[in-house]
Motif scaffolding. Structure first.
Motif, mmCIF file in Angstrom:
data_model
loop_
_atom_site.group_PDB
_atom_site.id
_atom_site.type_symbol
_atom_site.label_atom_id
_atom_site.label_comp_id
_atom_site.label_asym_id
_atom_site.label_seq_id
_atom_site.Cartn_x
_atom_site.Cartn_y
_atom_site.Cartn_z
ATOM 1 N N ILE A 111 0.852 -1.194 0.000
ATOM 2 C CA ILE A 111 0.000 0.000 0.000
ATOM 3 C C ILE A 111 0.887 1.243 0.000
ATOM 4 N N ASN A 112 1.091 1.783 -1.185
ATOM 5 C CA ASN A 112 1.864 3.018 -1.344
ATOM 6 C C ASN A 112 0.989 4.199 -1.752
ATOM 7 N N SER B 165 -5.815 6.358 8.777
ATOM 8 C CA SER B 165 -5.158 5.388 9.655
ATOM 9 C C SER B 165 -4.219 4.483 8.867
ATOM 10 N N ILE B 166 -4.692 3.989 7.732
ATOM 11 C CA ILE B 166 -3.873 3.105 6.899
ATOM 12 C C ILE B 166 -2.678 3.866 6.327
ATOM 13 N N ALA B 167 -2.915 5.100 5.866
ATOM 14 C CA ALA B 167 -1.840 5.917 5.298
ATOM 15 C C ALA B 167 -0.772 6.225 6.345
ATOM 16 N N SER B 168 -1.195 6.454 7.579
ATOM 17 C CA SER B 168 -0.249 6.764 8.655
ATOM 18 C C SER B 168 0.661 5.585 8.947
ATOM 19 N N ILE B 169 0.094 4.381 8.930
ATOM 20 C CA ILE B 169 0.871 3.178 9.242
ATOM 21 C C ILE B 169 1.784 2.781 8.084
ATOM 22 N N THR B 170 1.307 2.953 6.855
ATOM 23 C CA THR B 170 2.062 2.506 5.684
ATOM 24 C C THR B 170 2.912 3.607 5.060
ATOM 25 N N ASN B 171 2.724 4.843 5.541
ATOM 26 C CA ASN B 171 3.403 5.994 4.935
ATOM 27 C C ASN B 171 3.003 6.167 3.469
ATOM 28 N N ALA B 172 1.778 5.802 3.166
ATOM 29 C CA ALA B 172 1.275 5.881 1.792
ATOM 30 C C ALA B 172 0.796 7.291 1.455
ATOM 31 N N GLU B 173 0.774 7.599 0.169
ATOM 32 C CA GLU B 173 0.174 8.835 -0.312
ATOM 33 C C GLU B 173 -1.345 8.657 -0.314
ATOM 34 N N LEU B 174 -2.055 9.661 0.144
ATOM 35 C CA LEU B 174 -3.511 9.613 0.164
ATOM 36 C C LEU B 174 -4.061 10.657 -0.800
ATOM 37 N N ASN C 183 1.041 12.651 3.603
ATOM 38 C CA ASN C 183 1.052 13.203 2.240
ATOM 39 C C ASN C 183 -0.341 13.075 1.627
ATOM 40 N N VAL C 184 -1.029 14.207 1.436
ATOM 41 C CA VAL C 184 -2.406 14.197 0.932
ATOM 42 C C VAL C 184 -2.536 15.154 -0.252
#
Length: 301
Positions: free
Chosen positions: A6-7, A28-37, A87-88
């Protein structure tokens, strides 16, 4: 096919309550995975309904409305960045929601779509073919659909239904990766038709394979076997009893969309379930299975 990571996360929003609930889980998922939202809002185009074609007036309305939504989206993104430090970005487009969402997901190589199960048009929209249903059916990446506000960040218990159909097991590695991210317990749930003895035998064999695979990966799991004639009903009951906060399904072959829309437990399963649904697209090309230790048989045999 690459390993599930999940990036990039896409969050469609119409500013409804369920979209807000989905946003909380996406953050929540973006925070844990450091993914771009990325947030996306799709403006339904105004047209001349008598002639069913755009007019200068409708084009002007579309443009002005889009500008108004862009301001709203920019403000929302600013609040998220300030509070969550992730990152949003956002995008506002004009078109049909499910079509635009799937096209953006494909063009921008989105790994996961998180969205509410219904929006401002209400519950009845789902049975006419809601945007959530259409996205689940058409997206080339997994989709998490959410109705209620999450009680906790992430997912503690993930239901992994296993059926005798081959495609049903394609979700195993997706669930493994999700469980790794959140240190989840995987609730392996074998399901077979109570009238079909051969189906029961195959299901039990496949469940043993999954157990062996998860044991070698040192994943937390427990197993339940369900013998019944209604997959949707029994999985929901099982998930609720075990306090699951995510149910993994294939977007095909675990059950048909016709069963979901017309079946007696459809409303309960999708619109009235407080448990998020993790829908995974079927891949039919054998070459696409090479990334998967489970599907290739490299681990469990």
């Amino acid at each position: 096919m690459k390993k599930f990571e999940i990036n990039k996360i896409l969050l469609p929003t119409d500013f409804s309550e369920t979209a807000s609930n989905a946003l909380k889980q996406a953050i929540s998922i973006a925070s844990i995975t450091n993914a771009e939202l990325k947030l996306v809002h799709v403006v339904l185009p105004a047209i001349n309904y008598e002639g069913n074609f755009p007019t200068p007036q409708s084009k002007s309305y579309n443009a002005n409305f889009k500008k108004s939504v862009e301001k709203q989206m920019a403000n929302l993104v600013s609040q998220i960045v300030k509070k969550e430090l992730i990152n949003v970005s956002y995008k506002v487009v004009i078109g049909l929601p499910h079509k635009e969402i799937c096209e953006i997901a494909e063009a921008e190589e989105i790994d996961l779509i998180v969205m509410g199960t219904h929006g401002t048009s209400g519950f009845s929209e789902f049975f006419a073919g809601s945007n959530a249903t259409k996205v689940v059916a058409s997206a080339n990446c997994p989709v998490i659909t959410i109705q209620k506000s999450p009680k906790t960040k992430g997912f503690k218990n993930i239901v992994l239904p296993i059926r005798s159909e081959f495609n049903s097991r394609q979700k195993v590695d997706y669930v493994v990766e999700m469980a790794r991210l959140f240190s989840s317990t995987i609730l392996v749930t074998g399901f077979a038709d109570k009238k079909d003895k051969a189906d029961q035998v195959k299901m039990k064999q496949y469940v043993k394979q999954v157990e062996k695979y998860l044991t070698k990966l040192k994943m937390k799991f427990n197993t339940t076997l369900l013998i019944d004639d209604n997959f949707i009903k029994e999985i929901l009951i099982h998930a609720t009893k075990n306090k699951a906060d995510l149910i993994a399904i294939m977007n095909e072959h675990d059950f048909s969309l016709d069963q979901v829309i017309k079946g007696p437990y459809a409303k309960q399963f999708v619109n009235h379930s407080s448990i998020p649904i993790f829908s995974i697209p079927v891949y039919s090309n054998p070459d696409m299975m090479s990334y998967s230790p489970y599907m290739s048989g490299a681990v469990y045999e």
